[in-house]
Write an enzyme that holds these catalytic residues in place. Structure first.
Site: not given
Ligand code: AHR
Length: 655
Positions: A54, A379
């Site tokens: 990410e 999520e």
């Molecule tokens: O990994 C960091 C964050 O944690 C991600 O963006 C999210 O999916 C989770 O809350």
């Protein structure tokens, strides 16, 4: 570390996780592990151990994406973000070079004493190495037909000049100009300076600087050391591009993959979901250039041998960030979102005669990327999610029945939302359910049994984000050991758990928002955490099938501070045994190897150990905790081995 200190730290750990420790005077018992090599169990998917990327902690721009110039297209809300203009300089957008990134710098030099030009600070500096080449380029046009000479320099904070080159800009039409810079020094925080040497007026756009050496030598490529570190994990699956950035703080700022493909200069930038998220860590200069976009993600998957797993927005902005104020797209207005999912599958796999297959081919990859998985939503929680997921599932099943769909169980590994979503995922018949857990060391140790009681008939599990979070949220050997112990439970339950990925992957030491993270870096170097080595040991030693391993007829899930799993690698005909000892005493284990010829079997043993649970790898000392490999022989039908305290062991034995 001296034994006294070791005991103190370890005892604290053991106290915190609530397990018993023996005194040194006790007689060390022999634990018997029974392994049956003939009882070949469930397959371990080749996708089992993977990575999740990410753009958080400046993981993409300023990290994996090798571009060294911040705000290269002057599109930040503050168009001078990252830049320091001097002389007569302004921002303009008339007759732009790129319609989706219309702003550019307009410069006039009439001989002022300040000179006229621009300096760029890079991402907390520009990392350059002596004797390496850097490709500088820009798009430019002059106001008149008189050519204008530019001086391009790399300088340090003290204004020492490391490299100077010149370019002549000529003509009233936008054109690309480039020159190679070869700095004479290594510097993590240099700056790029562009100065007009001839009087006149000109426009500049998309100012870029890339190391010539990128991963697999690709143009618009990735930072070599970081991408190589990913490949070295031997990941089976590659989840991208998030995480919360998929959802966006608002619907408008969600991640839209179509903005990330095609010519890199014309990909519209997006604000990062992680810029203002934490009041104590604000990064107003955090944007996504999308230079690392979906084509590059698919290509990276191919380069590192992992199956791609894109995650798409389901019509909901980040529920976590907005707490009740989240924006959601009405179900009857979801079609463009569903089309994005269908078009993405076409972009990855479609023939070059299809609309999106052609875009892929035009970008240099006529062959299919062979996409097999897609995740819808990150999520999400509550009824808003399944009612949006449902039409996606219907549309994808109808057009691409072969694609595996991944749904979410929300941000929590248990509790009300989790309990609500799992039955919903079963109702919608998704193939896998994504579970996330950022939890304490205690949780990780206690959860080695988590999947032993999961429903074998329902969707499979994708442990899509997990990391052990101690109170100080630092990467340490303690967290790595707890993750290794927990992962024995993932592997033992490979009939249920088909994929797992640690999170987050990267963090820039000067620009992080979230920790712990798997790999840390500055502008020149990287450091692999103890957690990285746990992932790597699992990735390299996954095996193809689970083998039964028991102690007193039970799976080893923390009894006597031991955790274990065994696997067969059918491809190499090897037995793989993983053992974690979270105790401060060494353990004697008798390995009863049933079902193989008696006698000695050669192999190797890899051990990750630190006597200090707080041990860390740092940029200065990157090898404090690393696996040590040695040759071993195990004798069938039984061998007694000694497992040192606080250690993760992997045996790989030839059958
Ligand atoms: O990994 C960091 C964050 O944690 C991600 O963006 C999210 O999916 C989770 O809350």
């Amino acid at each position: 570390m001296r034994r006294k200190n070791m005991k103190k730290t370890a005892a604290l750990f053991l106290l915190s996780v609530g397990v018993n420790c023996m005194t040194a005077q006790d007689i060390v018992p022999v634990h018997e592990f029974d392994i049956d090599i003939q009882k070949v169990g469930s397959p371990i998917q080749s996708t089992m151990y993977g990575i999740f990327f990410e753009d958080i902690n400046f993981g993409a721009d300023g990290g994996l994406y090798a571009e060294l110039i911040k705000n290269r297209s002057f599109e930040f809300e503050n168009p001078w973000g990252g830049w320091e203009p001097f002389g007569d300089v302004s921002i303009a957008e008339k007759n732009p070079c790129f319609n989706k990134n219309p702003h550019y710098a307009h410069l006039t030099y009439t001989g002022q004493i300040t000179g006229t030009g621009l300096e760029n600070e890079g991402f907390k500096g520009i990392g350059i190495k002596a004797d390496e080449n850097y490709d500088f380029s820009l798009y430019a046009r002059t106001e008149t037909n008189n050519p204008i000479k530019l001086r391009i320099e790399l300088v340090n904070r003290d204004n020492d000049i490391y490299e100077t080159q010149h370019l002549e800009i000529k003509g009233k039409d936008w054109k690309k100009y480039s020159v190679i810079l070869s700095p004479k020094a290594t510097e993590a925080k240099s700056r790029l300076r562009i100065t007009m040497e001839t009087a006149g007026t000109l426009d500049m756009e998309h100012i870029s600087l890339f190391p010539e050496k990128t991963f697999n030598n690709r143009t618009n490529g990735l930072r070599r050391d970081l991408a190589q570190a990913l490949k070295d994990l031997k990941p089976g699956i590659f989840r991208f591009p998030g995480g919360c950035i998929v959802e966006g703080t608002t619907i408008a700022t969600r991640y839209q993959w179509k903005n990330t493909v095609g010519p890199v200069e014309n990909r519209p930038i997006n604000i990062s979901r992680w810029n203002y998220t934490f009041p104590h860590k604000k990064f107003p200069d955090y944007y996504q250039s999308y230079g690392l976009g979906f084509f590059e993600y698919f290509q990276l998957s191919e380069d590192i041998g992992a199956e791609p797993l894109p995650v798409l927005n389901c019509g909901l902005s980040c529920q976590f960030e907005n707490e009740g104020m989240d924006q959601h797209v009405p179900v009857d207005k979801l079609q463009p979102y569903i089309d994005d999912a269908l078009d993405l599958i076409e972009f990855a796999n479609g023939p070059i005669t299809s609309q999106w297959g052609k875009v892929r081919a035009d970008m240099g990859h006529p062959a299919s990327f062979n996409l097999k998985f897609i995740a819808i939503g990150n999520e999400q929680w509550g009824p808003l999610y399944p009612e949006r997921l449902e039409p996606f599932v219907k549309a994808i099943r109808a057009k691409y029945p072969e694609i595996k769909i991944i749904g979410s169980s929300g941000p929590d590994s248990e509790g009300k939302d989790f309990e609500y979503l799992w039955p919903e995922m079963k109702r919608l018949k998704v193939d896998l359910v994504d579970e996330h857990f950022y939890r304490s060391p205690e949780w990780f140790l206690n959860s080695a049994k988590r999947y032993d009681s999961y429903d074998r008939q329902g969707p499979k599990v994708f442990a899509g984000e997990y990391a052990c979070h101690p109170t100080n949220r630092e990467n340490s050997f303690l967290t790595a050991l707890c993750e290794a112990a927990f992962m024995t439970g993932l592997e033992r339950n490979a009939d249920v758990v088909e994929l797992c990925t640690y999170a987050p992957l990267f963090a820039h030491v000067d620009a992080w928002q979230w920790r712990p993270d798997l790999i840390w870096f500055n502008n020149l170097n990287i450091v692999k955490t103890p957690n990285y080595y746990v992932q790597q040991l699992y990735g390299h030693n996954a095996g193809t099938n689970v083998l039964p391993l028991t102690m007193n007829k039970e799976a080893v899930t923390g009894q006597s501070e031991l955790f274990a799993t065994a696997a067969l690698d059918k491809g190499t005909n090897e037995l793989i045994i993983k053992i974690v000892n979270t105790g401060i005493q060494s353990k004697k284990i008798q390995l009863n190897l049933n079902g193989i010829s008696s006698g000695k079997h050669k192999g190797k043993l890899m051990v990750l150990h630190a006597s200090d649970l707080e041990a860390k790898n740092t940029l200065g000392k990157p090898e404090t905790v690393i696996p040590i490999e040695s040759a071993v022989e195990l004798e069938a039908p039984a061998t007694e081995v000694s497992v040192q305290p606080l250690s993760f062991l992997v045996y790989r034995i030839s059958l």
